[in-house]
Design an enzyme around this catalytic site. Sequence first.
Site, PDB file in Angstrom:
ATOM      1  N   PRO A   2       0.822  -1.212   0.000  1.00  0.00           N
ATOM      2  CA  PRO A   2       0.000   0.000   0.000  1.00  0.00           C
ATOM      3  C   PRO A   2       0.852   1.257   0.000  1.00  0.00           C
ATOM      4  O   PRO A   2       1.903   1.310   0.643  1.00  0.00           O
ATOM      5  CB  PRO A   2      -0.798  -0.123   1.305  1.00  0.00           C
ATOM      6  CG  PRO A   2      -0.793  -1.567   1.642  1.00  0.00           C
ATOM      7  CD  PRO A   2       0.508  -2.099   1.132  1.00  0.00           C
ATOM      8  N   GLU A   3       0.422   2.266  -0.728  1.00  0.00           N
ATOM      9  CA  GLU A   3       1.130   3.531  -0.717  1.00  0.00           C
ATOM     10  C   GLU A   3       0.627   4.377   0.452  1.00  0.00           C
ATOM     11  O   GLU A   3      -0.342   4.034   1.130  1.00  0.00           O
ATOM     12  CB  GLU A   3       0.945   4.235  -2.062  1.00  0.00           C
ATOM     13  CG  GLU A   3       1.402   3.354  -3.228  1.00  0.00           C
ATOM     14  CD  GLU A   3       1.954   4.113  -4.424  1.00  0.00           C
ATOM     15  OE1 GLU A   3       2.329   5.289  -4.271  1.00  0.00           O
ATOM     16  OE2 GLU A   3       2.037   3.507  -5.509  1.00  0.00           O
ATOM     17  N   LYS A  52       4.271   4.384   5.850  1.00  0.00           N
ATOM     18  CA  LYS A  52       3.528   3.154   5.594  1.00  0.00           C
ATOM     19  C   LYS A  52       3.316   2.334   6.870  1.00  0.00           C
ATOM     20  O   LYS A  52       2.998   1.141   6.808  1.00  0.00           O
ATOM     21  CB  LYS A  52       4.266   2.330   4.538  1.00  0.00           C
ATOM     22  CG  LYS A  52       4.364   3.076   3.196  1.00  0.00           C
ATOM     23  CD  LYS A  52       5.065   2.259   2.129  1.00  0.00           C
ATOM     24  CE  LYS A  52       5.147   3.046   0.822  1.00  0.00           C
ATOM     25  NZ  LYS A  52       5.771   2.261  -0.266  1.00  0.00           N
ATOM     26  N   ARG A 248      11.850  -2.533  -8.745  1.00  0.00           N
ATOM     27  CA  ARG A 248      10.458  -2.113  -8.948  1.00  0.00           C
ATOM     28  C   ARG A 248      10.308  -1.440 -10.305  1.00  0.00           C
ATOM     29  O   ARG A 248      11.195  -0.701 -10.749  1.00  0.00           O
ATOM     30  CB  ARG A 248      10.012  -1.133  -7.851  1.00  0.00           C
ATOM     31  CG  ARG A 248      10.150  -1.652  -6.434  1.00  0.00           C
ATOM     32  CD  ARG A 248       9.223  -2.812  -6.127  1.00  0.00           C
ATOM     33  NE  ARG A 248       7.827  -2.462  -6.289  1.00  0.00           N
ATOM     34  CZ  ARG A 248       7.108  -1.839  -5.340  1.00  0.00           C
ATOM     35  NH1 ARG A 248       7.675  -1.501  -4.189  1.00  0.00           N
ATOM     36  NH2 ARG A 248       5.830  -1.586  -5.531  1.00  0.00           N
TER      37      ARG A 248
END
Length: 259
Positions: A2-3, A52, A248
């Site tokens: 999740p951002e 986060k 990524r």
Amino acid sequence: MPEGHTIHRAARDHRKIIKNRYLAVSSPQGWFEDGAAWLNGRLCEEVEAYGKHLIYRFEGETFLHVHLGLFGRIRKRKLPEPEPRGAVRIRMIGDTHLIDINGPTVCEILDPDDLTKLTSRIGPDILRSDADPEKVFARISKSRSSIGKLLMNQAVLAGIGNIYRSEILWRQGIHPDRPGKDLSRDDFERLWADAVHLLEIGVKRNAIITVDEAAPGRGRYRERVNIFGKRSCPTCAGGITQVEIDTRKAYFCSTCQTD
């Protein structure tokens, strides 16, 4: 993973339903039985997000630290209490709702010293009112690392994830390979302001929306993005380049994003 907007949205929503309430806490999965027993029956005094990381503050200077990681998931449900779905690490029940957290990378009890050590490792959180952009610029302006790497380094600044990284850099015309030390003060201020703007939209709409004036999409994650996962640039119609930055995927337009 999740951002940052997702974690801040969760903190905001959870604050409404469990803050200042005594909670029944359990571990249906059984992997957090001791921690759940320690929290059971205690008053939840606050819920906060640090990048986060979710922090639930309980009476007695006790803190629950949750980091969802890649596979963690949060479910919020109204009472009456339903059967747990999947491997629920921790269940917190208030007077109207419950919160189930499945598969977090971290689920642990912290004392005040532990919390200080944790938050000291996290860079200024773009969505927190106490965020200091001066600290971020000081780190970036001295670094030879690319801005594409620095934006995802949670020790430099917290909250920006993989999609926001590509989108913010494209919106500001900054190539992801540009060294942090070569970022001008004006570029940084525009980048910071845009990041705050976009993540605040994310919290409000519960979706990543980086296309100006767009409504959430209809897909599973309701995203509306400009270049992430796209083939062509909406500004110049040129091709979008996909690269890997620290394993990524990242995207950029070589025409619109100059070095």
